[in-house]
Design a protein around this motif. Structure first.
Motif, PDB file in Angstrom:
ATOM      1  N   TRP A 136      -8.000   1.468 -15.030  1.00 43.42           N
ATOM      2  CA  TRP A 136      -7.247   0.381 -14.394  1.00 43.42           C
ATOM      3  C   TRP A 136      -8.007  -0.140 -13.185  1.00 43.42           C
ATOM      4  CZ3 TRP A 136      -1.627  -0.988 -14.448  1.00 43.42           C
ATOM      5  CH2 TRP A 136      -1.028  -0.667 -15.682  1.00 43.42           C
TER       6      TRP A 136
ATOM      7  N   TYR B 183      -9.362   7.519  -8.557  1.00 46.75           N
ATOM      8  CA  TYR B 183     -10.289   6.434  -8.222  1.00 46.75           C
ATOM      9  C   TYR B 183     -11.722   6.891  -8.475  1.00 46.75           C
ATOM     10  CZ  TYR B 183      -6.521   3.659  -6.312  1.00 46.75           C
ATOM     11  OH  TYR B 183      -5.370   2.908  -6.184  1.00 46.75           O
TER      12      TYR B 183
ATOM     13  N   PHE C 200      -2.291  -4.218  -9.599  1.00 43.99           N
ATOM     14  CA  PHE C 200      -2.938  -3.270 -10.502  1.00 43.99           C
ATOM     15  C   PHE C 200      -2.899  -3.823 -11.922  1.00 43.99           C
ATOM     16  CE2 PHE C 200      -1.292  -0.997  -6.900  1.00 43.99           C
ATOM     17  CZ  PHE C 200      -2.162   0.046  -6.654  1.00 43.99           C
TER      18      PHE C 200
ATOM     19  N   ASP D  99      -7.669  -1.719  -9.357  1.00 47.41           N
ATOM     20  CA  ASP D  99      -6.807  -1.836  -8.182  1.00 47.41           C
ATOM     21  C   ASP D  99      -7.332  -3.009  -7.368  1.00 47.41           C
ATOM     22  OD1 ASP D  99      -5.577  -1.708  -5.725  1.00 47.41           O
ATOM     23  OD2 ASP D  99      -5.806   0.448  -5.470  1.00 47.41           O
TER      24      ASP D  99
ATOM     25  N   THR E 199      -5.464  -4.654  -5.066  1.00 45.42           N
ATOM     26  CA  THR E 199      -4.485  -4.905  -4.013  1.00 45.42           C
ATOM     27  C   THR E 199      -5.128  -5.516  -2.771  1.00 45.42           C
ATOM     28  OG1 THR E 199      -4.692  -2.560  -3.359  1.00 45.42           O
ATOM     29  CG2 THR E 199      -2.823  -3.158  -4.728  1.00 45.42           C
TER      30      THR E 199
ATOM     31  N   GLU F  92     -11.760   0.727  -9.123  1.00 43.97           N
ATOM     32  CA  GLU F  92     -11.304   1.008 -10.481  1.00 43.97           C
ATOM     33  C   GLU F  92     -11.004   2.494 -10.600  1.00 43.97           C
ATOM     34  OE1 GLU F  92     -13.359  -2.767 -12.751  1.00 43.97           O
ATOM     35  OE2 GLU F  92     -14.243  -0.775 -13.075  1.00 43.97           O
TER      36      GLU F  92
ATOM     37  N   TYR G   4       0.806  -1.218   0.000  1.00 42.59           N
ATOM     38  CA  TYR G   4       0.000   0.000   0.000  1.00 42.59           C
ATOM     39  C   TYR G   4       0.842   1.273   0.000  1.00 42.59           C
ATOM     40  CZ  TYR G   4      -3.773  -3.240   0.999  1.00 42.59           C
ATOM     41  OH  TYR G   4      -4.677  -4.283   0.926  1.00 42.59           O
TER      42      TYR G   4
ATOM     43  N   HIS H 139       2.584   3.737  -5.454  1.00 42.38           N
ATOM     44  CA  HIS H 139       1.992   2.836  -6.452  1.00 42.38           C
ATOM     45  C   HIS H 139       0.821   3.492  -7.187  1.00 42.38           C
ATOM     46  CE1 HIS H 139       4.566  -0.215  -4.976  1.00 42.38           C
ATOM     47  NE2 HIS H 139       3.873  -0.540  -3.903  1.00 42.38           N
ATOM     48  N   SER H 140       0.159   4.444  -6.558  1.00 39.69           N
ATOM     49  CA  SER H 140      -1.081   4.969  -7.143  1.00 39.69           C
ATOM     50  C   SER H 140      -1.000   6.442  -7.538  1.00 39.69           C
ATOM     51  CB  SER H 140      -2.244   4.752  -6.168  1.00 39.69           C
ATOM     52  OG  SER H 140      -1.983   5.354  -4.918  1.00 39.69           O
TER      53      SER H 140
END
Length: 224
Positions: free
Chosen positions: A182, A159, A192, A184, A186, A169, A149, A153-154
């Motif tokens: 995309w 979102y 992803f 997600d 996780t 998503e 997390y 990464h994001s």
């Protein structure tokens, strides 16, 4: 080119709302088949200035012509609202959008999983006492979450909806995959991944939204 004329959307949603058993749809409680009012051009310009980005054109046109959020895939499209002078998205998981790093490029073009390479969780049979096992398990999950997390990464992900079970998503708003949707995953240690159309092409916002709308009409027996 993907169609970005949204003039039919509200009429189609009204037909869905009037369909038999429409209230029984699993996502009805999330959006009730209704869209919130669109943004004005001035509001959108102010939001983009605050966020220091220009939103991808398909989503941008949706905000201006269709609505700022509401009826949409899964439990609905997170609406963008101005709260205490700040534009932000609201919903279960909308806070995963990091406003301050939205402008930074999302670097990926292929699926990736931050959990790859992590060891398996500890096995209770390997420990002499419950206390030792609990301590090892706590340490494992603390490390796991610190890797999986990481906010890095994001970056560049906006979102837009949640599917339940903490699966979400997102729209890539910056970087080489800009404009793509995309997933997600996780929460399931799935990482992803880009979303694709039936022919394998990456899904943009417009096709992503219209696929949901088409499928909802088929599910409720509505024909164009």
């Amino acid at each position: 080119m993907t169609r970005c004329d949204w003039s039919d959307v509200r009429e189609r949603l009204a037909r869905l709302a009037a369909a038999p058993r429409a209230v029984d749809d699993f996502s009805y409680s999330g959006h009730g088949w209704e869209l919130e009012p669109p943004l004005s051009a001035d509001d959108l310009a102010e939001a983009e200035a605050q966020l220091q980005i220009t939103l991808p054109s398909e989503y941008r046109s949706f905000l201006l012509e269709a609505g700022r959020g509401g009826a949409g895939p899964a439990y609905g499209l997170f609406p963008i609202r101005k709260l205490d002078g700040r534009w932000q998205w609201e919903g279960d998981g909308a806070d995963l959008t990091e406003r301050d790093t939205l402008k930074l490029p999302f670097p990926h073009v292929e699926a990736f999983n931050p959990a790859d390479g992590l060891p398996d969780p500890p096995d209770e049979e390997d420990y002499d006492s419950e206390e030792e096992f609990n301590a090892a398990e706590d340490a494992y999950w603390e490390h796991h979450h610190s890797v999986v997390y990481k906010p890095e990464h994001s970056v560049g992900l906006l979102y837009l909806c949640h599917l339940g079970c903490a699966l979400r998503e997102a729209l890539v708003v910056s970087g080489p995959a800009r404009g793509q949707m995309w997933a997600d995953d996780t929460a399931d240690d799935g990482g992803f991944r880009p979303l694709h159309d039936d022919d394998g092409t990456p899904l943009g916002f417009a096709r992503w939204y219209r696929r949901w709308l088409d499928a909802a009409e088929v599910s409720h027996g509505i024909h164009a």
